[in-house]
Scaffold this active site. Structure first.
Site, PDB file in Angstrom:
ATOM      1  N   CYS A 103       6.254 -30.908  12.956  1.00  0.00           N
ATOM      2  CA  CYS A 103       5.943 -32.008  12.029  1.00  0.00           C
ATOM      3  C   CYS A 103       7.267 -32.522  11.476  1.00  0.00           C
ATOM      4  CB  CYS A 103       4.969 -31.572  10.940  1.00  0.00           C
ATOM      5  SG  CYS A 103       5.557 -30.229   9.889  1.00  0.00           S
ATOM      6  N   ASN A 131       8.378 -29.353   8.481  1.00  0.00           N
ATOM      7  CA  ASN A 131       8.124 -27.922   8.779  1.00  0.00           C
ATOM      8  C   ASN A 131       7.850 -27.114   7.510  1.00  0.00           C
ATOM      9  OD1 ASN A 131       9.790 -25.015  10.200  1.00  0.00           O
ATOM     10  ND2 ASN A 131       7.690 -25.633  10.493  1.00  0.00           N
ATOM     11  N   CYS A 175       4.640 -28.223   5.578  1.00  0.00           N
ATOM     12  CA  CYS A 175       3.204 -28.435   5.303  1.00  0.00           C
ATOM     13  C   CYS A 175       2.336 -28.208   6.537  1.00  0.00           C
ATOM     14  CB  CYS A 175       2.958 -29.838   4.752  1.00  0.00           C
ATOM     15  SG  CYS A 175       3.754 -30.155   3.162  1.00  0.00           S
ATOM     16  N   ARG A 176       2.389 -29.144   7.513  1.00  0.00           N
ATOM     17  CA  ARG A 176       1.430 -29.103   8.617  1.00  0.00           C
ATOM     18  C   ARG A 176       1.770 -28.080   9.694  1.00  0.00           C
ATOM     19  NH1 ARG A 176       2.010 -35.333   9.803  1.00  0.00           N
ATOM     20  NH2 ARG A 176       4.058 -34.760   8.987  1.00  0.00           N
ATOM     21  N   SER A 177       3.008 -28.094  10.207  1.00  0.00           N
ATOM     22  CA  SER A 177       3.283 -27.225  11.356  1.00  0.00           C
ATOM     23  C   SER A 177       3.288 -25.726  11.022  1.00  0.00           C
ATOM     24  CB  SER A 177       4.558 -27.647  12.099  1.00  0.00           C
ATOM     25  OG  SER A 177       5.703 -27.596  11.290  1.00  0.00           O
ATOM     26  N   ASP A 224       0.195 -36.694   7.100  1.00  0.00           N
ATOM     27  CA  ASP A 224       1.168 -35.986   6.268  1.00  0.00           C
ATOM     28  C   ASP A 224       0.575 -35.782   4.865  1.00  0.00           C
ATOM     29  OD1 ASP A 224       3.293 -35.173   4.737  1.00  0.00           O
ATOM     30  OD2 ASP A 224       4.669 -36.714   5.467  1.00  0.00           O
TER      31      ASP A 224
END
Ligand code: 4NP
Length: 156
Positions: free
Chosen positions: A13, A16, A18-20, A129
């Site tokens: 993301c 690195n 939050c999402r990934s 995001d």
């Protein structure tokens, strides 16, 4: 198309944090639950390096924790050129991530790259995001990542 199973995946993301990191933790838990985790390399990285060395965002740690997954020990890092030969698959959470991955792709790259949802489920969905969002946004991201992980596990 080569349909042999993947043995490694890098989730990418922007930050690195939050999402990934959530995708890394959720996918590891999905593979483990299916008894397929042994010998599979799973990692995550960001296209920018703003948060290098930090733990995941506390809201990602919290949502993972609510579903019994501990991602608190992960450490943020940036995408590297070596990743393109170390991983079979590099997937971005949204189209901007995929574009940034492609921009960095070296000539000797062996990794397949693309949008997580497209590779996992054949859908052109992007995982939004959540950085400037609320816990509701993190919950939605978790559910999207879980669905994608279940689809992606069929390729491992
Ligand atoms: P991520 O979210 O890409 O899911 O980790 C973000 C985290 C940090 C920033 C942007 C997005 N940031 O601009 O610092």
């Amino acid at each position: 198309m080569n349909n042999s199973p993947f043995r490694s995946v890098l989730f990418v993301c922007l930050g690195n944090i939050c999402r990934s990191p959530l995708a890394e933790g959720v996918f590891r838990s999905v593979l483990a639950a299916e008894g397929k985790g042994d010998g599979i390399r799973i990692d995550s990285a960001g296209t920018n390096g703003y948060h290098t060395g930090e733990a995941p965002d506390e809201r990602s740690i919290a949502v993972a924790g609510r579903y019994g997954i501990d991602i608190s020990n992960q450490c943020c890092r940036q995408l590297t050129l070596e990743d393109f030969t170390r991983f079979d698959l590099i997937v971005g959470m949204d189209r901007a991530n995929v574009a940034a991955i492609e921009t960095r792709r070296p000539a000797n790259a062996t990794a397949q790259t693309g949008l997580l949802y497209e590779i996992a489920l054949g859908e052109l969905k992007q995982i939004p995001d959540p950085y400037y969002g609320t816990n509701v946004d993190f919950e939605r991201v978790y559910r999207m990542i879980l669905a994608a992980s279940k689809g992606l596990s069929k390729r491992f």
